[in-house]
Design a protein around this motif. Sequence first.
Motif, short mmCIF file in Angstrom:
data_model
loop_
_atom_site.label_atom_id
_atom_site.label_comp_id
_atom_site.label_asym_id
_atom_site.label_seq_id
_atom_site.Cartn_x
_atom_site.Cartn_y
_atom_site.Cartn_z
N THR A 113 0.73 -1.20 -0.01
CA THR A 113 0.07 0.06 0.06
C THR A 113 1.07 1.28 0.12
O THR A 113 0.61 2.18 -0.72
N ALA A 114 2.06 1.18 0.78
CA ALA A 114 2.75 2.55 0.97
C ALA A 114 3.49 2.50 -0.58
O ALA A 114 3.81 3.63 -0.96
N GLY A 115 4.09 1.35 -0.96
CA GLY A 115 4.56 1.37 -2.18
C GLY A 115 3.68 2.02 -3.39
O GLY A 115 4.13 2.74 -4.19
N LEU A 116 2.37 1.63 -3.35
CA LEU A 116 1.42 2.17 -4.51
C LEU A 116 1.15 3.82 -4.24
O LEU A 116 1.28 4.54 -5.22
N ALA A 117 1.17 4.19 -2.83
CA ALA A 117 1.02 5.66 -2.63
C ALA A 117 2.23 6.16 -2.95
O ALA A 117 2.14 7.36 -3.72
N ASP A 118 3.25 5.70 -2.78
CA ASP A 118 4.67 6.25 -3.26
C ASP A 118 4.77 6.55 -4.71
O ASP A 118 5.16 7.48 -5.16
N GLY A 119 4.30 5.30 -5.29
CA GLY A 119 4.23 5.41 -6.69
C GLY A 119 3.31 6.69 -7.41
O GLY A 119 3.78 7.03 -8.25
N ARG A 120 2.15 6.67 -6.58
CA ARG A 120 1.38 7.74 -7.19
C ARG A 120 1.92 9.08 -6.96
O ARG A 120 1.75 9.88 -7.90
N TRP A 121 2.60 9.20 -5.90
CA TRP A 121 3.21 10.47 -5.63
C TRP A 121 4.35 10.93 -6.58
O TRP A 121 4.64 11.83 -7.24
N ARG A 122 5.07 9.69 -6.80
CA ARG A 122 6.10 9.92 -7.92
C ARG A 122 5.89 10.34 -9.21
O ARG A 122 6.45 11.09 -9.90
N ALA A 123 4.67 9.44 -9.52
CA ALA A 123 4.15 9.76 -10.99
C ALA A 123 3.41 11.33 -11.17
O ALA A 123 3.95 12.00 -11.88
#
Length: 309
Positions: A113-123
């Motif tokens: 979940t944290a990785g998905l959120a981080d990926g969204r922020w990075r994108a």
Amino acid sequence: MARRDHGDQAADAVLAAVATVVGERDPRPEAVAEAVGTALGADGCELRLDGERYAWGAGGAGFRATISPGADLRVRPTRSRLGTVAAVLAPVVDLIRLTREVDSLRRRGHAATAGLADGRWRAAAEMDTERRRIERDLHDGTQHHLVALRMAVAVAEHNPEVLPTLSGRLEAAQESLVRTAAGILPPALAKGLVAALGAELAPHTDVRLDVSADLPRYPAPVETTVYFVCLEAVNNAHKHAVGAAIDVRLHTSPEGLHFSVRDDGPGFEVAGNGTGLVNLTTRLTDIGGTMRVDSGLGNGTTIAGFIPT
């Protein structure tokens, strides 16, 4: 009534002692070892589970019984049949394993979940960075062509003979827009910073390009940044110091690349810089460079930049 043997009694004692441990949300193997050892009146007890050792007291000695694959019990000394005791501990061991697996899955779920959120922020950050890049390229590059075109149109109003040159300037502006939208660098930069600036500034008779003979090639991000900063600085001079002579200078030193754009126009108060100067500063800061603006009413303007290498 059938008489219970010592093994059964020991098993009952172990179950009673372990019951409080199992009632915990997360049964600890060390607590199970302590409960078993205390219930058996042993000096020490050791629970080995999936290659890990959990001991209480003096630890296990020569008395050992298998609980389940990958799990066994060792007690020192023993007054009971460990086989019976080990048999009643099998569900406890299964519960410990199940708790660990659930814990591991929960941690992996949180990490995913944290990785998905981080990926969204990075994108989102990358999209914003790209948007700002296009915005800066339009402002610092394409606008240069549009300003030149506007100046040519102003001249054409008084001198119709220059009308044929407007077509070429329109094509240059259009090509710049297409390149910027596609994220493609100006073709001239493939031949180097000096060649690119020379090609862009050559049509402007009021601009002089001065480059030190030993200027080397620099990484693409450096050359691209200096290219756009110089074009925007020249563009600013054309807009705010009409008719002024403009000098663009590039030279190298052991510390890095130095460049400047100077005009002998009316100058301005440096306090309260406009958006154009902020864009230039941002471009240089992104690659570790710095910029200085020297100007004053009646003293012209110099924009000087430095990029360490």
